[in-house]
Motif scaffolding. Structure first.
Motif, PDB file in Angstrom:
ATOM      1  N   ILE A 135       0.828  -1.214   0.000  1.00 55.91           N
ATOM      2  CA  ILE A 135       0.000   0.000   0.000  1.00 55.91           C
ATOM      3  C   ILE A 135       0.861   1.264   0.000  1.00 55.91           C
ATOM      4  O   ILE A 135       0.593   2.212  -0.755  1.00 55.91           O
ATOM      5  CB  ILE A 135      -0.959   0.003   1.213  1.00 55.91           C
ATOM      6  CG1 ILE A 135      -2.106  -0.968   0.983  1.00 55.91           C
ATOM      7  CG2 ILE A 135      -1.501   1.405   1.479  1.00 55.91           C
ATOM      8  CD1 ILE A 135      -3.158  -0.481   0.011  1.00 55.91           C
ATOM      9  N   VAL A 136       1.882   1.297   0.809  1.00 56.39           N
ATOM     10  CA  VAL A 136       2.654   2.536   0.940  1.00 56.39           C
ATOM     11  C   VAL A 136       3.314   2.955  -0.376  1.00 56.39           C
ATOM     12  O   VAL A 136       3.101   4.076  -0.845  1.00 56.39           O
ATOM     13  CB  VAL A 136       3.688   2.434   2.084  1.00 56.39           C
ATOM     14  CG1 VAL A 136       4.605   3.645   2.082  1.00 56.39           C
ATOM     15  CG2 VAL A 136       2.979   2.322   3.423  1.00 56.39           C
ATOM     16  N   PRO A 137       4.108   2.088  -1.001  1.00 58.87           N
ATOM     17  CA  PRO A 137       4.686   2.512  -2.289  1.00 58.87           C
ATOM     18  C   PRO A 137       3.628   2.833  -3.344  1.00 58.87           C
ATOM     19  O   PRO A 137       3.827   3.724  -4.162  1.00 58.87           O
ATOM     20  CB  PRO A 137       5.551   1.325  -2.724  1.00 58.87           C
ATOM     21  CG  PRO A 137       5.379   0.274  -1.722  1.00 58.87           C
ATOM     22  CD  PRO A 137       4.673   0.807  -0.541  1.00 58.87           C
ATOM     23  N   MET A 138       2.516   2.116  -3.310  1.00 62.05           N
ATOM     24  CA  MET A 138       1.472   2.401  -4.291  1.00 62.05           C
ATOM     25  C   MET A 138       0.820   3.752  -4.026  1.00 62.05           C
ATOM     26  O   MET A 138       0.501   4.495  -4.950  1.00 62.05           O
ATOM     27  CB  MET A 138       0.409   1.295  -4.255  1.00 62.05           C
ATOM     28  CG  MET A 138       0.776   0.074  -5.061  1.00 62.05           C
ATOM     29  SD  MET A 138       1.064   0.482  -6.803  1.00 62.05           S
ATOM     30  CE  MET A 138       1.165  -1.176  -7.466  1.00 62.05           C
ATOM     31  N   TYR A 139       0.599   4.030  -2.767  1.00 60.54           N
ATOM     32  CA  TYR A 139       0.072   5.346  -2.395  1.00 60.54           C
ATOM     33  C   TYR A 139       1.001   6.441  -2.911  1.00 60.54           C
ATOM     34  O   TYR A 139       0.550   7.423  -3.519  1.00 60.54           O
ATOM     35  CB  TYR A 139      -0.074   5.432  -0.873  1.00 60.54           C
ATOM     36  CG  TYR A 139      -0.187   6.842  -0.349  1.00 60.54           C
ATOM     37  CD1 TYR A 139      -1.414   7.477  -0.250  1.00 60.54           C
ATOM     38  CD2 TYR A 139       0.956   7.539   0.050  1.00 60.54           C
ATOM     39  CE1 TYR A 139      -1.509   8.778   0.227  1.00 60.54           C
ATOM     40  CE2 TYR A 139       0.869   8.835   0.528  1.00 60.54           C
ATOM     41  CZ  TYR A 139      -0.361   9.450   0.611  1.00 60.54           C
ATOM     42  OH  TYR A 139      -0.437  10.731   1.071  1.00 60.54           O
ATOM     43  N   ASN A 140       2.297   6.296  -2.705  1.00 62.68           N
ATOM     44  CA  ASN A 140       3.252   7.298  -3.190  1.00 62.68           C
ATOM     45  C   ASN A 140       3.206   7.425  -4.706  1.00 62.68           C
ATOM     46  O   ASN A 140       3.323   8.520  -5.253  1.00 62.68           O
ATOM     47  CB  ASN A 140       4.664   6.947  -2.723  1.00 62.68           C
ATOM     48  CG  ASN A 140       4.869   7.261  -1.258  1.00 62.68           C
ATOM     49  OD1 ASN A 140       4.298   8.220  -0.737  1.00 62.68           O
ATOM     50  ND2 ASN A 140       5.677   6.454  -0.578  1.00 62.68           N
ATOM     51  N   THR A 141       3.028   6.286  -5.357  1.00 59.67           N
ATOM     52  CA  THR A 141       2.909   6.306  -6.817  1.00 59.67           C
ATOM     53  C   THR A 141       1.700   7.116  -7.261  1.00 59.67           C
ATOM     54  O   THR A 141       1.774   7.925  -8.197  1.00 59.67           O
ATOM     55  CB  THR A 141       2.822   4.857  -7.342  1.00 59.67           C
ATOM     56  OG1 THR A 141       4.032   4.170  -7.020  1.00 59.67           O
ATOM     57  CG2 THR A 141       2.613   4.834  -8.842  1.00 59.67           C
ATOM     58  N   ILE A 143       0.053   9.569  -5.564  1.00 57.18           N
ATOM     59  CA  ILE A 143       0.210  11.003  -5.276  1.00 57.18           C
ATOM     60  C   ILE A 143       1.172  11.649  -6.270  1.00 57.18           C
ATOM     61  O   ILE A 143       0.902  12.718  -6.820  1.00 57.18           O
ATOM     62  CB  ILE A 143       0.712  11.214  -3.834  1.00 57.18           C
ATOM     63  CG1 ILE A 143      -0.279  10.636  -2.828  1.00 57.18           C
ATOM     64  CG2 ILE A 143       0.942  12.701  -3.565  1.00 57.18           C
ATOM     65  CD1 ILE A 143      -1.586  11.377  -2.741  1.00 57.18           C
ATOM     66  N   ALA A 144       2.300  10.987  -6.515  1.00 58.58           N
ATOM     67  CA  ALA A 144       3.282  11.548  -7.446  1.00 58.58           C
ATOM     68  C   ALA A 144       2.687  11.683  -8.845  1.00 58.58           C
ATOM     69  O   ALA A 144       2.892  12.690  -9.534  1.00 58.58           O
ATOM     70  CB  ALA A 144       4.533  10.682  -7.481  1.00 58.58           C
ATOM     71  N   SER A 145       1.910  10.684  -9.252  1.00 61.85           N
ATOM     72  CA  SER A 145       1.322  10.727 -10.593  1.00 61.85           C
ATOM     73  C   SER A 145       0.255  11.799 -10.697  1.00 61.85           C
ATOM     74  O   SER A 145       0.131  12.478 -11.724  1.00 61.85           O
ATOM     75  CB  SER A 145       0.719   9.361 -10.945  1.00 61.85           C
ATOM     76  OG  SER A 145       1.724   8.359 -10.913  1.00 61.85           O
ATOM     77  N   CYS A 147       0.258  14.632  -9.294  1.00 65.11           N
ATOM     78  CA  CYS A 147       0.883  15.959  -9.422  1.00 65.11           C
ATOM     79  C   CYS A 147       1.770  16.102 -10.656  1.00 65.11           C
ATOM     80  O   CYS A 147       1.933  17.204 -11.189  1.00 65.11           O
ATOM     81  CB  CYS A 147       1.730  16.253  -8.194  1.00 65.11           C
ATOM     82  SG  CYS A 147       0.815  16.260  -6.654  1.00 65.11           S
ATOM     83  N   GLY A 148       2.360  14.997 -11.110  1.00 64.88           N
ATOM     84  CA  GLY A 148       3.431  15.068 -12.094  1.00 64.88           C
ATOM     85  C   GLY A 148       3.085  15.838 -13.354  1.00 64.88           C
ATOM     86  O   GLY A 148       3.685  16.860 -13.666  1.00 64.88           O
ATOM     87  N   GLY A 222      -1.440   0.795 -15.817  1.00 64.11           N
ATOM     88  CA  GLY A 222      -0.240   0.295 -15.145  1.00 64.11           C
ATOM     89  C   GLY A 222      -0.541  -0.148 -13.728  1.00 64.11           C
ATOM     90  O   GLY A 222      -0.021  -1.165 -13.255  1.00 64.11           O
ATOM     91  N   LEU A 223      -1.391   0.602 -13.060  1.00 61.42           N
ATOM     92  CA  LEU A 223      -1.760   0.258 -11.688  1.00 61.42           C
ATOM     93  C   LEU A 223      -2.449  -1.102 -11.647  1.00 61.42           C
ATOM     94  O   LEU A 223      -2.101  -1.973 -10.846  1.00 61.42           O
ATOM     95  CB  LEU A 223      -2.693   1.343 -11.148  1.00 61.42           C
ATOM     96  CG  LEU A 223      -2.764   1.532  -9.643  1.00 61.42           C
ATOM     97  CD1 LEU A 223      -1.413   1.943  -9.101  1.00 61.42           C
ATOM     98  CD2 LEU A 223      -3.818   2.576  -9.286  1.00 61.42           C
TER      99      LEU A 223
END
Lengths: 234, 234
Positions: A135-141, A143-145, A147-148, A222-223
DNA sequence: ACCTGAACACCGTTCAAGT
DNA sequence: ACCTGAACACCGTTCAAGT
């Protein structure tokens, strides 16, 4: 917009609203506390009673802009919810000219006030069947996406005469040899002013709707795939 | 680092190098032309002989940092080439502290000097069998994704005492009711300082390697799938 | 509690002048 | 061509004082 002298008292809300107006008009680079004070018919130092410094004011401005982003309809599929989140984020930035530079860099530090965003993303990921250990790395993915693309689409372009910048880009494009970069030269014409690094207008003047939609599709696909993979190999 | 007075003449290269040092030490917010002049034992106005203003200096700094990003090995699969591109970009930002704010917003305006990046991305997309009619939006998707995560990972966090910020985040986390946000509360402990919006350190002090790798995987997988879809329905 | 007012230590940038 | 030096119009922020 202008506060009538000695009628309305100052407040955080009024200051933030006027600050947003000023940023929209002149950009975040030249935004100053002294200017917002001038617009509110007060002294620069009066602002400091409401915000401890310029940075915290900017932070609360970012929060204000973010307040409309998290979808509150809960009857959506996880991927529709995420898609709507991405679109809301883009709309919020789009409706506040010159705000993009601020948000991408400062959201991470200031949006915490609203747990709905965090909870919503995690809930969507769980519904998508993401294993709890990822969950954590996916959550970061996510949020970053979120905003990117938007940070770049609406980000700062040199504000010197736009025509001058266009000329410079076109001149540079001419110089590229088709023997050395055949693929680039082939697509160059359709990339002018529609592609990152080859634009002289940013998203406010020339939106990149098609690219954004493609970007969102790539991310959602991708997700799905990645979560599938993660469930295969625990 | 300090230029010996009256020995080495000034040059663009020397100014950029010293500017990068200063940004690394004190951040981009407080970076000033006057400081870089001081460090080079010269007058602020001397800088203006080499750069027409502060913005163009910042632009050339961004270019310098970007110069190592495009992979030049051509014996790679398209997805290995893209993965390496993403990693190079992250490494470049990582090795120049406090540079992230600058790049995400300004790359688009200044990296054009190097057609290798543009050509490389287009070539990779063609190798991936992306239909020519979709090259432009896909190219934009790649560039935005390259910058997105890294801009946030290494972006600006409030530099007031880090401990104070940590305390504030922890206090906020306590207040979240598990009845209202059960999913968030469940993952909150492992998210503290490892997730966007819940960090008090940025990527320089606490790298997000696992999340970045997941992000890249999601992107590459999504790209493959999306290209597949596009080829099915022309 | 809320605002005024003066003061301090900075900025980016222009321009004329030196060598 | 390259740098010095003074000057201008700004900044953010602190602090004491007013009401």
């Amino acid at each position: 917009m202008k506060r009538k002298a000695n009628t309305t008292p100052l407040s955080k809300e009024i200051i933030i609203e006027e600050a947003l107006n000023l940023i929209a008009e002149k950009g975040v680079d030249t935004f100053s506390i002294r200017d917002v004070a001038k617009r509110l018919d007060t002294y620069p130092t009066a602002i400091y009673w409401y915000f401890k410094n310029k940075n915290t004011l900017l932070g609360e401005i970012a929060n204000k802009v973010m307040s409309s982003v998290t979808p509150n309809c809960s009857n959506l599929d996880w991927h529709d919810w995420l898609t709507l989140l991405f679109q809301n984020y883009r709309d919020a930035v789009k409706h506040h000219p010159h705000i993009a530079d601020l948000i991408g860099g400062r959201l991470l530090a200031n949006a915490y006030q609203d747990p709905r965003l965090l909870d919503g993303v995690i809930t969507a990921l769980l519904e998508a069947n993401c294993p709890p250990s990822h969950i954590v790395p996916m959550y970061n993915t996510v949020i970053a996406s979120m905003c990117g693309f938007v940070t770049m689409e609406f980000g700062h372009l040199p504000k010197e005469n736009a025509g001058e910048w266009e000329a410079k880009l076109r001149e540079g494009a001419e110089k590229i040899e088709s023997c050395e970069y055949p693929n680039l030269v082939r697509f160059l014409p359709q990339m002018m002013n529609t592609s990152f690094i080859l634009r002289w207008q940013n998203g406010y003047d020339s939106p990149m709707d098609e690219s954004f939609n493609r970007y969102v599709d790539v991310f959602i696909e991708g997700l799905k795939r990645q979560i599938n993979e993660l469930n295969k190999t625990p």
